[in-house]
Design a protein around this motif. Structure first.
Motif, PDB file in Angstrom:
ATOM      1  N   ALA A  29       0.826  -1.201   0.000  1.00 24.92           N
ATOM      2  CA  ALA A  29       0.000   0.000   0.000  1.00 24.92           C
ATOM      3  C   ALA A  29       0.861   1.252   0.000  1.00 24.92           C
ATOM      4  O   ALA A  29       1.921   1.296   0.630  1.00 24.92           O
ATOM      5  N   ARG A  30       0.382   2.265  -0.732  1.00 25.19           N
ATOM      6  CA  ARG A  30       1.067   3.560  -0.752  1.00 25.19           C
ATOM      7  C   ARG A  30       0.431   4.421   0.340  1.00 25.19           C
ATOM      8  O   ARG A  30      -0.778   4.618   0.364  1.00 25.19           O
ATOM      9  N   VAL A  31       1.252   4.927   1.254  1.00 26.64           N
ATOM     10  CA  VAL A  31       0.734   5.682   2.402  1.00 26.64           C
ATOM     11  C   VAL A  31       1.034   7.160   2.210  1.00 26.64           C
ATOM     12  O   VAL A  31       2.160   7.534   1.863  1.00 26.64           O
ATOM     13  N   LEU A  32       0.009   7.997   2.402  1.00 22.21           N
ATOM     14  CA  LEU A  32       0.230   9.448   2.389  1.00 22.21           C
ATOM     15  C   LEU A  32       0.143   9.930   3.833  1.00 22.21           C
ATOM     16  O   LEU A  32      -0.877   9.744   4.506  1.00 22.21           O
ATOM     17  N   LEU A  33       1.228  10.538   4.308  1.00 24.22           N
ATOM     18  CA  LEU A  33       1.316  10.983   5.695  1.00 24.22           C
ATOM     19  C   LEU A  33       1.382  12.503   5.715  1.00 24.22           C
ATOM     20  O   LEU A  33       2.275  13.089   5.110  1.00 24.22           O
ATOM     21  N   VAL A  34       0.381  13.149   6.350  1.00 22.76           N
ATOM     22  CA  VAL A  34       0.353  14.619   6.378  1.00 22.76           C
ATOM     23  C   VAL A  34       0.467  15.095   7.820  1.00 22.76           C
ATOM     24  O   VAL A  34      -0.363  14.747   8.668  1.00 22.76           O
ATOM     25  N   ASP A  35       1.518  15.886   8.111  1.00 19.89           N
ATOM     26  CA  ASP A  35       1.693  16.458   9.448  1.00 19.89           C
ATOM     27  C   ASP A  35       2.608  17.663   9.310  1.00 19.89           C
ATOM     28  O   ASP A  35       3.511  17.661   8.471  1.00 19.89           O
ATOM     29  N   ASP A  36       2.359  18.711  10.135  1.00 18.07           N
ATOM     30  CA  ASP A  36       3.185  19.917   9.986  1.00 18.07           C
ATOM     31  C   ASP A  36       4.504  19.819  10.736  1.00 18.07           C
ATOM     32  O   ASP A  36       5.341  20.697  10.624  1.00 18.07           O
ATOM     33  N   GLN A  37       4.692  18.755  11.515  1.00 15.80           N
ATOM     34  CA  GLN A  37       5.933  18.614  12.274  1.00 15.80           C
ATOM     35  C   GLN A  37       6.897  17.712  11.514  1.00 15.80           C
ATOM     36  O   GLN A  37       6.656  16.514  11.387  1.00 15.80           O
ATOM     37  N   PRO A  38       8.020  18.267  11.019  1.00 18.73           N
ATOM     38  CA  PRO A  38       8.959  17.450  10.237  1.00 18.73           C
ATOM     39  C   PRO A  38       9.503  16.260  11.043  1.00 18.73           C
ATOM     40  O   PRO A  38       9.651  15.158  10.507  1.00 18.73           O
ATOM     41  N   GLU A  39       9.721  16.485  12.368  1.00 21.87           N
ATOM     42  CA  GLU A  39      10.262  15.386  13.177  1.00 21.87           C
ATOM     43  C   GLU A  39       9.280  14.223  13.225  1.00 21.87           C
ATOM     44  O   GLU A  39       9.669  13.059  13.133  1.00 21.87           O
ATOM     45  N   ALA A  59      -0.375  13.594  -7.825  1.00 22.27           N
ATOM     46  CA  ALA A  59       0.732  12.918  -8.499  1.00 22.27           C
ATOM     47  C   ALA A  59       0.624  11.396  -8.353  1.00 22.27           C
ATOM     48  O   ALA A  59       0.688  10.655  -9.330  1.00 22.27           O
ATOM     49  N   HIS A  60       0.469  10.945  -7.136  1.00 18.36           N
ATOM     50  CA  HIS A  60       0.375   9.499  -6.895  1.00 18.36           C
ATOM     51  C   HIS A  60      -0.780   9.254  -5.965  1.00 18.36           C
ATOM     52  O   HIS A  60      -0.714   9.647  -4.796  1.00 18.36           O
ATOM     53  N   ARG A  61      -1.839   8.649  -6.438  1.00 16.75           N
ATOM     54  CA  ARG A  61      -2.990   8.384  -5.573  1.00 16.75           C
ATOM     55  C   ARG A  61      -2.599   7.379  -4.488  1.00 16.75           C
ATOM     56  O   ARG A  61      -2.138   6.283  -4.794  1.00 16.75           O
ATOM     57  N   PRO A  62      -2.716   7.765  -3.209  1.00 16.07           N
ATOM     58  CA  PRO A  62      -2.328   6.836  -2.142  1.00 16.07           C
ATOM     59  C   PRO A  62      -3.391   5.756  -1.919  1.00 16.07           C
ATOM     60  O   PRO A  62      -4.516   5.885  -2.400  1.00 16.07           O
ATOM     61  N   ASP A  63      -3.044   4.720  -1.165  1.00 13.87           N
ATOM     62  CA  ASP A  63      -4.009   3.675  -0.812  1.00 13.87           C
ATOM     63  C   ASP A  63      -4.583   3.913   0.573  1.00 13.87           C
ATOM     64  O   ASP A  63      -5.641   3.390   0.914  1.00 13.87           O
ATOM     65  N   VAL A  64      -3.835   4.702   1.372  1.00  5.85           N
ATOM     66  CA  VAL A  64      -4.328   5.038   2.706  1.00  5.85           C
ATOM     67  C   VAL A  64      -3.686   6.366   3.119  1.00  5.85           C
ATOM     68  O   VAL A  64      -2.581   6.677   2.701  1.00  5.85           O
ATOM     69  N   MET A  65      -4.466   7.154   3.922  1.00  4.95           N
ATOM     70  CA  MET A  65      -3.940   8.456   4.331  1.00  4.95           C
ATOM     71  C   MET A  65      -3.893   8.518   5.856  1.00  4.95           C
ATOM     72  O   MET A  65      -4.798   8.058   6.542  1.00  4.95           O
ATOM     73  N   ILE A  66      -2.815   9.158   6.375  1.00  5.63           N
ATOM     74  CA  ILE A  66      -2.739   9.452   7.813  1.00  5.63           C
ATOM     75  C   ILE A  66      -2.676  10.974   7.906  1.00  5.63           C
ATOM     76  O   ILE A  66      -1.749  11.599   7.396  1.00  5.63           O
ATOM     77  N   LEU A  67      -3.727  11.585   8.516  1.00  7.11           N
ATOM     78  CA  LEU A  67      -3.837  13.042   8.464  1.00  7.11           C
ATOM     79  C   LEU A  67      -3.790  13.661   9.854  1.00  7.11           C
ATOM     80  O   LEU A  67      -4.441  13.187  10.787  1.00  7.11           O
TER      81      LEU A  67
END
Lengths: 446, 232
Positions: free
Chosen positions: B7-17, B49-57
């Protein structure tokens, strides 16, 4: 409202009382004045009848009874004469010469009702004819009244009716005045009620009470502004705590994450556990501030007490506990099936705080007991242990609720109290026998 | 998709760490492709660009909020998602789940828990057969086939037994209460099924325990529930 009705009734009674007192006073004054004036009434020692009966026939004519002198008999009168049946003077005393004559029937009829030569005279029939006694001229006015029996009755009836009418009118006027007063008082009473319940106040009252109403309005406005300021401050504080706890969460997530990556290293495990303690503290802080300022609405639902308690016990057993820590779980059948109207997450938090508190403060291990039973309409949950128990200062702070400079920090246990109170229950902390800590939560059943 | 790790995971968070920590952990766990984005705009670009299979927001983002982003992306494709946020208020959690998110995890969190939840979401969303095997002493249970192999014999597990075993295996080493087990099998209106649960557990023991009358792995915790002991 009840007190207002009482007030109105009292006002009415007072009005009636004052009116009656006035009437009585007036009557007394009238009687007094009458009595006083009666003393000034032309004085006569003996009544006409007495004098008339005192006339005796003597050998040489007539004379008044010898018990008194003629002057005593006629004290208060100018003169006296006795007429026979024909109108001739047969006896006289001090009678002016001009009047010593025979009188016709017409003259007798006239003076018996009016005056004789300007003298007001009084007549009395006796055995010898008619006794006439005269008072000084101008000392008495004479009137003559006639009436039919019907007229007297009508007069009496009218007087009674008039009195009743006057009384009714007085009561009506009194009632109207009272009603207006009552209306003003009622709006002021409602204003006070609203004030007591912390609602906005607008009072409309006329007349004498308008000033009172204005003062009440001002007070209400002042309170409203103060409450608003307080609410703003509470909200600011709650938001501030929520903001801080939010901001702490991300760095904590990193600490937990990196420590987790280093596990099973023992130091890393300790770091992670401490970070999780901070997490629990931050959550407690956030919750306690929200509960204190009513910013946390309870998500009430029917909760099966058994499921809630079993989950709390299982979570406690599943958590990382000091060695030799044991849980005894005891639930009577009724309590297991009891239903609570409660916020399950909050109650779970309260139980977790109590259980973890027991484990945390007894690092060498202890036996923790979670028990529940039904008592009347209440579920009684007891969390106790056989460890060191609450330090005296903590117990005092918990039992008295006093907060001073040296009050120990008991955030987690304070939160328990808050959560239970929010559910309408009670919390009692005490020393367990022979040693250890004991907390009893009493919650109302659904 | 053959396997959850594809699965392709898209991870969105404003904290780089945090992006680094979580993406590192995901890769370590075996996920081949993890895209990270620090804000809504970046997330949209990544998504295009790349449709993910799951997102963590995350929810608090510098150029918008995670709820709106989720709604916007969900309109384009029905992709499972998990919220990972420092916002712990019940209202936020319920709002996120109400929008249709598959899960909601608050920070700080255990990365292990995140991985387990992510696996669950992927398996449910893409109906992947579980390749998982559970070792219970000498007995091997293949969850995908609902089969328990013990001493050369293979026994088939009923649907209820499989659900129970899965629940216990997910919480291995931990007590699972009667209530939680009943709810896993019968849903919310489970009251009164406690006796039936005992019967199913007895049948399950007969298939996985060497001595079903003296269970060594699937043990009863008196008054609370059952526990699947960890493998020594």
């Amino acid at each position: 409202m009840k007190s207002l009705c009482k007030l109105a009734a009292r006002c009415l009674l007072a009005a009636v009382g004052v009116a009656l007192s006035l009437v009585i006073v007036l009557l007394s004054v009238l009687v007094g004045v009458g009595l006083h004036e009666a003393q000034n009434y032309p004085y006569s020692h003996y009544q006409v009848g007495e004098v008339a009966q005192a006339l005796r026939r003597t050998g040489s004519g007539f004379a008044l009874d010898a018990a008194h002198t003629p002057e005593e008999w006629l004290d208060g009168y100018e003169w006296a004469m006795q007429l026979d049946e024909q109108g001739s003077v047969i006896w006289r005393l001090g009678l002016p010469a001009g009047l010593n004559r025979d009188y016709t029937v017409g003259e007798v009829a006239g003076f018996s009702r009016w005056y004789l030569d300007g003298y007001p005279v009084f007549v009395w029939r006796n055995d010898y004819g008619l006794m006439v006694l005269a008072k000084a001229k101008g000392s008495i006015w004479r009137y003559s009244y006639y009436s039919t029996p019907d007229a007297v009755w009508v007069a009496v009836r009218s007087a009674v009716q008039a009195a009743a009418f006057v009384l009714a009118a007085a009561l009506l006027v009194c009632g109207l005045l009272l009603w207006r007063l009552w209306r003003s008082l009622r709006s002021i009473g409602e204003g006070l009620d609203a004030l007591a319940q912390g609602q906005p106040v607008t009072v409309q009252a006329e007349g004498i009470l308008s000033e009172l109403a204005q003062t009440l309005d001002c007070t209400g406005e002042l309170l409203r502004r103060q409450n608003e300021a307080l609410a703003r401050r509470d909200a600011a504080r709650t938001n501030w705590v929520a903001g801080v706890s939010h901001d702490i969460r991300t760095p904590l997530a990193l600490i937990v994450g990196y420590a987790e990556r280093l596990e099973p290293d023992e130091t890393a495990r300790k770091i992670r556990m401490q970070a999780q303690k901070i997490k629990a503290l931050v959550e407690d802080l956030n919750l306690t501030s929200k509960l204190q300022y009513n910013a946390q609405p309870l998500r009430l639902a029917e909760v099966q007490a058994g499921a809630l308690l079993r989950q709390a016990a299982a979570d406690f057993c599943n958590s990382e506990l000091p060695a030799n820590t044991r849980l005894v779980f005891s639930l009577d059948e009724k309590a297991g099936q009891a239903l609570l109207h409660a916020d399950a997450a909050l109650l779970a938090r309260a139980l977790e705080n109590l259980l973890q508190n027991a484990a945390r403060h007894n690092a060498e291990g202890c036996t923790v007991t979670l028990a529940a039973n039904c008592n009347g309409g209440h579920l009684v949950i007891t969390v106790s242990d056989d460890g060191t128990g609450y330090p005296p200062a903590v117990l005092t702070a918990l039992q008295t609720g006093e907060t001073g400079e040296n009050t120990p920090h008991i955030l987690g246990l304070h939160l328990v109290e808050q959560i239970v109170a929010a559910h309408g229950g009670q919390t009692a902390f005490s020393r367990n026998q022979p040693h250890g800590a004991k907390a009893v939560l009493t919650l109302p059943l659904a | 998709m053959q396997d959850i790790f594809a699965a392709r995971v898209l991870l969105v968070d404003d904290q780089p760490e945090l992006l680094a920590l979580v993406s590192g952990r995901l890769r370590q766990a075996g996920y081949g492709t993890v895209d990270t984005a620090a804000g809504c705009a970046e997330a949209r670009a990544c998504f295009a660009a790349h449709r993910p299979d799951v997102m963590i927001l995350d929810i608090n983002l510098p150029d918008g909020d995670g709820f709106s982003l989720f709604r916007e992306l969900r309109r384009q494709a029905d992709i499972p998602a998990l919220f990972l946020s420092a916002r712990d208020a019940d209202a936020d959690r319920l709002f996120g789940l109400g929008l249709g998110a598959d899960d909601y995890l608050t920070k700080p969190f255990l990365t292990q828990e995140l991985l387990l939840r992510l696996q669950g979401i992927l398996r449910r969303a893409y109906r992947l057969p579980s390749q998982r095997t559970v070792q219970i002493g000498p007995c091997t249970v293949r969850l995908g086939d609902a089969a328990a192999e013990l001493a050369g014999r293979t026994a088939a597990l009923t649907a209820t037994e499989l659900t129970l075993l899965q629940k216990l295996a997910d919480n291995r080493g931990h007590i699972v209460t009667f209530d939680a087990l009943c709810q896993a099998v019968w849903g919310d209106g489970y009251y009164g099924y406690e006796n039936a649960l005992g019967v199913h557990i007895r049948h399950l023991r007969e298939k996985v325990e060497v001595e079903p009358s003296r269970p060594r792995y699937l043990v009863t915790v008196r008054g609370l529930g059952y526990r699947l002991e960890v493998q020594p």
